[in-house]
Design a protein around this motif. Sequence first.
Motif, PDB file in Angstrom:
ATOM      1  N   LEU A 114      40.960  45.401 116.394  1.00 61.50           N
ATOM      2  CA  LEU A 114      41.870  44.680 115.686  1.00 61.50           C
ATOM      3  C   LEU A 114      42.432  43.583 116.984  1.00 61.50           C
ATOM      4  O   LEU A 114      42.374  44.001 118.103  1.00 61.50           O
ATOM      5  N   ASP A 115      42.753  42.307 116.481  1.00 57.44           N
ATOM      6  CA  ASP A 115      43.266  41.547 117.323  1.00 57.44           C
ATOM      7  C   ASP A 115      44.920  41.810 117.417  1.00 57.44           C
ATOM      8  O   ASP A 115      45.245  42.388 116.403  1.00 57.44           O
ATOM      9  N   LYS A 118      47.029  41.301 114.112  1.00 54.16           N
ATOM     10  CA  LYS A 118      46.833  42.328 113.054  1.00 54.16           C
ATOM     11  C   LYS A 118      47.614  43.690 113.430  1.00 54.16           C
ATOM     12  O   LYS A 118      48.049  44.377 112.659  1.00 54.16           O
ATOM     13  N   LYS A 121      51.107  43.900 112.653  1.00 56.13           N
ATOM     14  CA  LYS A 121      51.523  44.086 111.055  1.00 56.13           C
ATOM     15  C   LYS A 121      51.366  45.425 110.575  1.00 56.13           C
ATOM     16  O   LYS A 121      51.594  45.902 109.494  1.00 56.13           O
ATOM     17  N   LEU A 122      50.844  46.520 111.376  1.00 56.49           N
ATOM     18  CA  LEU A 122      50.509  47.588 110.898  1.00 56.49           C
ATOM     19  C   LEU A 122      51.769  48.466 111.158  1.00 56.49           C
ATOM     20  O   LEU A 122      52.805  48.331 112.098  1.00 56.49           O
ATOM     21  N   ASP A 141      48.968  48.029 106.471  1.00 55.96           N
ATOM     22  CA  ASP A 141      49.397  46.666 106.607  1.00 55.96           C
ATOM     23  C   ASP A 141      50.543  46.457 105.962  1.00 55.96           C
ATOM     24  O   ASP A 141      50.663  46.504 104.756  1.00 55.96           O
TER      25      ASP A 141
END
Length: 197
Positions: A114-115, A118, A121-122, A141
Amino acid sequence: MKNWWQKSIIIAVAVLTLGAIPPSHMLWESLLDEKASSNSHAEDDQHKQFIYDWQDPSEYYYESITILDTVHKMAEEQAYLKFGSRIGPVIRDEFQTAVLPNMQRAIDLYLASLDSGKIAKLAISEKPSGDHSEKIFHIYDMETNEDAIRFHVRTEKKPQEGYFFNFHYHVADDDFQQHIALGDIYWSKNTPPKWLS
């Protein structure tokens, strides 16, 4: 000695190129200029004065905890919360050596894909399921509230052997269909207590 090598190279190039690159060519002049300027820089470096200013290390202290460390710690906490006080002490050592490293590797692999946008947001779910349900924790997410990875443990009874705890995870890529094994831990021939007990 260096001067001798340089003259030898100039003569060799002139002979090999049959005079196409004569010793008075701009290439040789720029090479000689670079050598002269590097010598003058070397002399300047010898006469430089360095001033060291002591800096307080606390000004530059940054907490060394990364997002991976945080996720690993939370994952471990959720697992021990699920085990409860009856199962946890019995399987703790084996979980630490056989299952937890695999769990952490699975998290690392997922986060590496993932970047950073992202990853920010986890979150990890904080309520493992009890009784005989499988859920340890899910990584989801926060914006969409959709799960990305689900970490589970299932109690299995193998004939003639007894009860095992099968640790595995599921990913959203295949709609959580495939069980990806993390490891098994043997309980005993007796029925294990419920989770969270």
